[in-house]
Scaffold this motif. Structure first.
Motif, PDB file in Angstrom:
ATOM      1  N   ALA A 162       1.994   4.784 -11.874  1.00 30.13           N
ATOM      2  CA  ALA A 162       0.786   4.375 -11.150  1.00 30.13           C
ATOM      3  C   ALA A 162       1.149   4.165  -9.696  1.00 30.13           C
ATOM      4  CB  ALA A 162       0.206   3.094 -11.749  1.00 30.13           C
ATOM      5  N   THR A 163       0.126   4.229  -8.832  1.00 32.71           N
ATOM      6  CA  THR A 163       0.328   4.106  -7.386  1.00 32.71           C
ATOM      7  C   THR A 163      -0.696   3.149  -6.810  1.00 32.71           C
ATOM      8  OG1 THR A 163       1.137   6.380  -7.266  1.00 32.71           O
ATOM      9  CG2 THR A 163       0.391   5.370  -5.193  1.00 32.71           C
ATOM     10  N   ARG A 164      -0.270   2.286  -5.891  1.00 32.07           N
ATOM     11  CA  ARG A 164      -1.233   1.498  -5.138  1.00 32.07           C
ATOM     12  C   ARG A 164      -1.730   2.342  -3.972  1.00 32.07           C
ATOM     13  NH1 ARG A 164      -1.061  -4.529  -2.265  1.00 32.07           N
ATOM     14  NH2 ARG A 164      -2.950  -4.141  -1.052  1.00 32.07           N
ATOM     15  N   PRO A 165      -3.033   2.505  -3.847  1.00 32.81           N
ATOM     16  CA  PRO A 165      -3.553   3.362  -2.766  1.00 32.81           C
ATOM     17  C   PRO A 165      -3.090   2.879  -1.398  1.00 32.81           C
ATOM     18  CG  PRO A 165      -5.296   2.789  -4.310  1.00 32.81           C
ATOM     19  CD  PRO A 165      -4.116   1.946  -4.663  1.00 32.81           C
ATOM     20  N   ALA A 166      -2.777   3.830  -0.531  1.00 33.55           N
ATOM     21  CA  ALA A 166      -2.422   3.489   0.847  1.00 33.55           C
ATOM     22  C   ALA A 166      -3.682   3.039   1.598  1.00 33.55           C
ATOM     23  CB  ALA A 166      -1.804   4.690   1.538  1.00 33.55           C
ATOM     24  N   ASP A 167      -3.489   2.189   2.562  1.00 32.78           N
ATOM     25  CA  ASP A 167      -4.611   1.719   3.368  1.00 32.78           C
ATOM     26  C   ASP A 167      -5.218   2.863   4.188  1.00 32.78           C
ATOM     27  OD1 ASP A 167      -4.338  -0.798   2.371  1.00 32.78           O
ATOM     28  OD2 ASP A 167      -3.175  -1.550   4.086  1.00 32.78           O
ATOM     29  N   PRO A 192       0.840  -1.202   0.000  1.00 33.68           N
ATOM     30  CA  PRO A 192       0.000   0.000   0.000  1.00 33.68           C
ATOM     31  C   PRO A 192       0.878   1.257   0.000  1.00 33.68           C
ATOM     32  CG  PRO A 192      -0.892  -1.612   1.517  1.00 33.68           C
ATOM     33  CD  PRO A 192       0.431  -2.155   1.058  1.00 33.68           C
ATOM     34  N   GLY A 193       0.576   2.163  -0.905  1.00 35.82           N
ATOM     35  CA  GLY A 193       1.400   3.349  -1.079  1.00 35.82           C
ATOM     36  C   GLY A 193       2.564   3.154  -2.023  1.00 35.82           C
ATOM     37  N   GLY A 194       2.727   1.933  -2.562  1.00 35.20           N
ATOM     38  CA  GLY A 194       3.830   1.654  -3.475  1.00 35.20           C
ATOM     39  C   GLY A 194       3.610   2.246  -4.850  1.00 35.20           C
ATOM     40  N   HIS A 195       4.694   2.355  -5.615  1.00 35.89           N
ATOM     41  CA  HIS A 195       4.650   3.020  -6.922  1.00 35.89           C
ATOM     42  C   HIS A 195       5.193   2.112  -8.023  1.00 35.89           C
ATOM     43  CE1 HIS A 195       3.824   7.049  -5.210  1.00 35.89           C
ATOM     44  NE2 HIS A 195       4.480   6.564  -4.175  1.00 35.89           N
ATOM     45  N   ALA A 196       4.625   2.255  -9.218  1.00 35.74           N
ATOM     46  CA  ALA A 196       5.075   1.524 -10.404  1.00 35.74           C
ATOM     47  C   ALA A 196       5.435   2.512 -11.499  1.00 35.74           C
ATOM     48  CB  ALA A 196       3.990   0.572 -10.902  1.00 35.74           C
ATOM     49  N   VAL A 197       6.504   2.208 -12.236  1.00 33.72           N
ATOM     50  CA  VAL A 197       6.907   2.996 -13.409  1.00 33.72           C
ATOM     51  C   VAL A 197       7.247   2.021 -14.523  1.00 33.72           C
ATOM     52  CG1 VAL A 197       8.424   4.768 -14.343  1.00 33.72           C
ATOM     53  CG2 VAL A 197       7.905   4.766 -11.904  1.00 33.72           C
ATOM     54  N   ILE A 198       6.563   2.170 -15.640  1.00 36.88           N
ATOM     55  CA  ILE A 198       6.772   1.289 -16.800  1.00 36.88           C
ATOM     56  C   ILE A 198       7.136   2.152 -17.997  1.00 36.88           C
ATOM     57  CG2 ILE A 198       5.676  -0.330 -18.400  1.00 36.88           C
ATOM     58  CD1 ILE A 198       4.182   0.013 -14.990  1.00 36.88           C
ATOM     59  N   ALA A 199       8.238   1.821 -18.652  1.00 35.96           N
ATOM     60  CA  ALA A 199       8.668   2.579 -19.826  1.00 35.96           C
ATOM     61  C   ALA A 199       8.837   1.646 -21.005  1.00 35.96           C
ATOM     62  CB  ALA A 199       9.986   3.295 -19.549  1.00 35.96           C
ATOM     63  N   SER A 200       8.241   2.002 -22.133  1.00 35.63           N
ATOM     64  CA  SER A 200       8.436   1.232 -23.361  1.00 35.63           C
ATOM     65  C   SER A 200       7.755   1.955 -24.516  1.00 35.63           C
ATOM     66  CB  SER A 200       7.902  -0.197 -23.222  1.00 35.63           C
ATOM     67  OG  SER A 200       8.402  -0.996 -24.277  1.00 35.63           O
ATOM     68  N   PHE A 201       7.789   1.310 -25.678  1.00 35.46           N
ATOM     69  CA  PHE A 201       7.150   1.876 -26.868  1.00 35.46           C
ATOM     70  C   PHE A 201       5.827   1.169 -27.119  1.00 35.46           C
ATOM     71  CE2 PHE A 201      10.603  -1.030 -27.898  1.00 35.46           C
ATOM     72  CZ  PHE A 201      10.028  -1.980 -28.731  1.00 35.46           C
ATOM     73  N   PHE A 202       4.780   1.980 -27.336  1.00 31.55           N
ATOM     74  CA  PHE A 202       3.418   1.492 -27.537  1.00 31.55           C
ATOM     75  C   PHE A 202       2.771   2.284 -28.667  1.00 31.55           C
ATOM     76  CE2 PHE A 202       4.243   1.259 -22.885  1.00 31.55           C
ATOM     77  CZ  PHE A 202       4.317  -0.120 -22.766  1.00 31.55           C
ATOM     78  N   THR A 203       1.715   1.707 -29.249  1.00 34.25           N
ATOM     79  CA  THR A 203       0.976   2.476 -30.242  1.00 34.25           C
ATOM     80  C   THR A 203       0.230   3.609 -29.547  1.00 34.25           C
ATOM     81  OG1 THR A 203      -0.971   1.038 -30.166  1.00 34.25           O
ATOM     82  CG2 THR A 203       0.737   0.488 -31.767  1.00 34.25           C
ATOM     83  N   THR A 204       0.019   4.679 -30.273  1.00 38.08           N
ATOM     84  CA  THR A 204      -0.568   5.871 -29.674  1.00 38.08           C
ATOM     85  C   THR A 204      -2.045   5.706 -29.355  1.00 38.08           C
ATOM     86  OG1 THR A 204      -0.916   6.732 -31.914  1.00 38.08           O
ATOM     87  CG2 THR A 204       1.086   7.428 -30.763  1.00 38.08           C
ATOM     88  N   ASP A 205      -2.711   4.807 -30.066  1.00 40.55           N
ATOM     89  CA  ASP A 205      -4.121   4.517 -29.807  1.00 40.55           C
ATOM     90  C   ASP A 205      -4.444   3.161 -30.424  1.00 40.55           C
ATOM     91  OD1 ASP A 205      -4.558   4.927 -32.604  1.00 40.55           O
ATOM     92  OD2 ASP A 205      -4.910   7.060 -32.274  1.00 40.55           O
ATOM     93  N   ASP A 206      -5.723   2.788 -30.412  1.00 38.55           N
ATOM     94  CA  ASP A 206      -6.104   1.471 -30.931  1.00 38.55           C
ATOM     95  C   ASP A 206      -6.736   1.546 -32.316  1.00 38.55           C
ATOM     96  OD1 ASP A 206      -8.457   2.677 -30.220  1.00 38.55           O
ATOM     97  OD2 ASP A 206      -9.116   1.122 -28.816  1.00 38.55           O
ATOM     98  N   THR A 207      -6.308   2.514 -33.109  1.00 32.33           N
ATOM     99  CA  THR A 207      -6.798   2.632 -34.478  1.00 32.33           C
ATOM    100  C   THR A 207      -6.547   1.333 -35.251  1.00 32.33           C
ATOM    101  OG1 THR A 207      -6.384   5.013 -34.532  1.00 32.33           O
ATOM    102  CG2 THR A 207      -6.551   3.892 -36.657  1.00 32.33           C
ATOM    103  N   PRO A 208      -7.568   0.786 -35.928  1.00 35.26           N
ATOM    104  CA  PRO A 208      -7.357  -0.427 -36.729  1.00 35.26           C
ATOM    105  C   PRO A 208      -6.258  -0.220 -37.776  1.00 35.26           C
ATOM    106  CG  PRO A 208      -9.699   0.025 -36.482  1.00 35.26           C
ATOM    107  CD  PRO A 208      -8.980   1.236 -35.946  1.00 35.26           C
ATOM    108  N   GLY A 209      -5.440  -1.205 -37.948  1.00 38.26           N
ATOM    109  CA  GLY A 209      -4.388  -1.139 -38.945  1.00 38.26           C
ATOM    110  C   GLY A 209      -3.012  -0.827 -38.391  1.00 38.26           C
ATOM    111  N   HIS A 210      -2.940  -0.358 -37.139  1.00 33.88           N
ATOM    112  CA  HIS A 210      -1.629  -0.043 -36.579  1.00 33.88           C
ATOM    113  C   HIS A 210      -0.734  -1.275 -36.530  1.00 33.88           C
ATOM    114  CE1 HIS A 210      -2.453   4.029 -35.925  1.00 33.88           C
ATOM    115  NE2 HIS A 210      -2.650   4.069 -34.620  1.00 33.88           N
ATOM    116  N   ALA A 211      -1.269  -2.393 -36.054  1.00 33.01           N
ATOM    117  CA  ALA A 211      -0.459  -3.601 -35.926  1.00 33.01           C
ATOM    118  C   ALA A 211       0.049  -4.071 -37.285  1.00 33.01           C
ATOM    119  CB  ALA A 211      -1.267  -4.710 -35.245  1.00 33.01           C
ATOM    120  N   GLU A 212      -0.807  -3.996 -38.292  1.00 30.78           N
ATOM    121  CA  GLU A 212      -0.414  -4.437 -39.633  1.00 30.78           C
ATOM    122  C   GLU A 212       0.677  -3.528 -40.202  1.00 30.78           C
ATOM    123  OE1 GLU A 212      -3.470  -4.108 -38.529  1.00 30.78           O
ATOM    124  OE2 GLU A 212      -4.240  -6.162 -38.595  1.00 30.78           O
ATOM    125  N   ARG A 213       0.558  -2.233 -39.964  1.00 28.16           N
ATOM    126  CA  ARG A 213       1.557  -1.297 -40.453  1.00 28.16           C
ATOM    127  C   ARG A 213       2.913  -1.552 -39.782  1.00 28.16           C
ATOM    128  NH1 ARG A 213       3.579   1.433 -44.627  1.00 28.16           N
ATOM    129  NH2 ARG A 213       4.329   3.530 -44.107  1.00 28.16           N
TER     130      ARG A 213
END
Length: 279
Positions: free
Chosen positions: A274-279, A174-195
């Motif tokens: 992101a943060t896990r809410p403290a109790d 509780p109260g802990g923090h997460a940080v994730i870094a990477s490359f992702f598509t900007t949205d879920d527009t159809p065709g992104h994966a194929e491109r």
């Protein structure tokens, strides 16, 4: 505490098995110094010739940028998800004063490499550093074990974002923090994966998955984490990465299409907090 291995451990995806096993992606010229990330180039002059030292620093600076997004880290416990050869895990321990840090990777060969390359540090500080095999979607740890969880350029491989979000919330205190870094598509527009698959071999062979960044954020929020936010750091990544690719592989190398799909608005590099809410 590390759990006993489960009988239904998640299999390593074939492309991940190859890239981080016999193929050993970390030995390729595009990476250096035991790190495997595109680099954070903001403090490096990319207008002139780039050196091996510049490349190593760019990857170290990626870790520093991510770890600087955390609250004070001294005497706290942390987990790196997708720790690879452990170069970033060692940097985090030595520069950020964690009481204990665990590097976790799905591939057993990466765990072996991490233990070998960090053997001196492991011998000198065994109570502060460790490396464990495990999947992001099924982490081999007890509930509420870590103050911080971070991941640098691994989440594009994760097959189940919902499970990853759930496990992140579970292992954080509780109260802990997460940080994730990477490359992702900007949205879920159809065709992104194929491109992406048409232009980049790592998407065509299934090594990288075209996760939309809103889906990553939503997976963390749905697991109960709060203050979930995605911030683009593309300006500090793409141009430097492209200059390095051109330097070591030439103007026609397929990884240069990363800059192309970024300029098309399909892909970007993000830091998600992101943060896990403290109790």
């Amino acid at each position: 505490m590390i759990r006993e291995p489960e009988h239904n451990q998640r299999p390593i995806p074939p492309a991940v098995q190859e890239a981080y096993g016999a193929d050993d992606l970390g030995t390729k010229p595009i990476f250096a110094g035991g790190f495997i990330n595109f680099g954070h180039w903001q403090a490096i002059d990319i207008s002139s010739g780039l050196s091996h030292e510049d490349r190593v620093r760019s990857q170290q600076d990626m870790y520093r940028h991510i770890l600087n997004a955390l609250p004070p880290t001294e005497q706290r416990r942390a987990l790196e998800v997708g720790s690879g050869t452990g170069a970033g895990t060692a940097l985090a321990l030595q520069e950020y004063g964690f009481a204990q840090i665990t590097g976790m990777d799905i591939h057993p060969r990466q765990i072996e490499r991490a233990q070998q390359s960090n053997s001196r540090l492991l011998a000198e500080r065994p109570e502060h550093l460790g490396f464990v095999q495990g999947a992001a979607e099924s982490m081999p740890f007890d509930d509420e074990e870590f103050d911080f969880l971070y991941s640098v350029e691994a989440a594009q491989h994760f097959s189940d974002l919902t499970a990853f979000g759930r496990e992140t919330a579970r292992v954080l205190r509780p109260g802990g923090h997460a940080v994730i870094a990477s490359f992702f598509t900007t949205d879920d527009t159809p065709g992104h994966a194929e491109r992406l698959a048409a232009l980049l071999d790592c998407y065509a062979n299934g090594l990288d998955l075209a996760h939309p960044v809103p889906h990553v954020v939503d997976a963390l929020a749905q697991a109960g984490l709060t203050h979930t936010r995605a911030t683009s750091i593309g300006p500090a990544v793409w141009q430097g990465w492209d200059r390095w690719i051109n330097h070591v592989s030439g103007p026609d190398a397929w990884p240069r299409n990363f800059l192309r799909v970024h300029e098309e608005g399909i892909l970007d590099y993000y830091v998600i907090t992101a943060t896990r809410p403290a109790d």
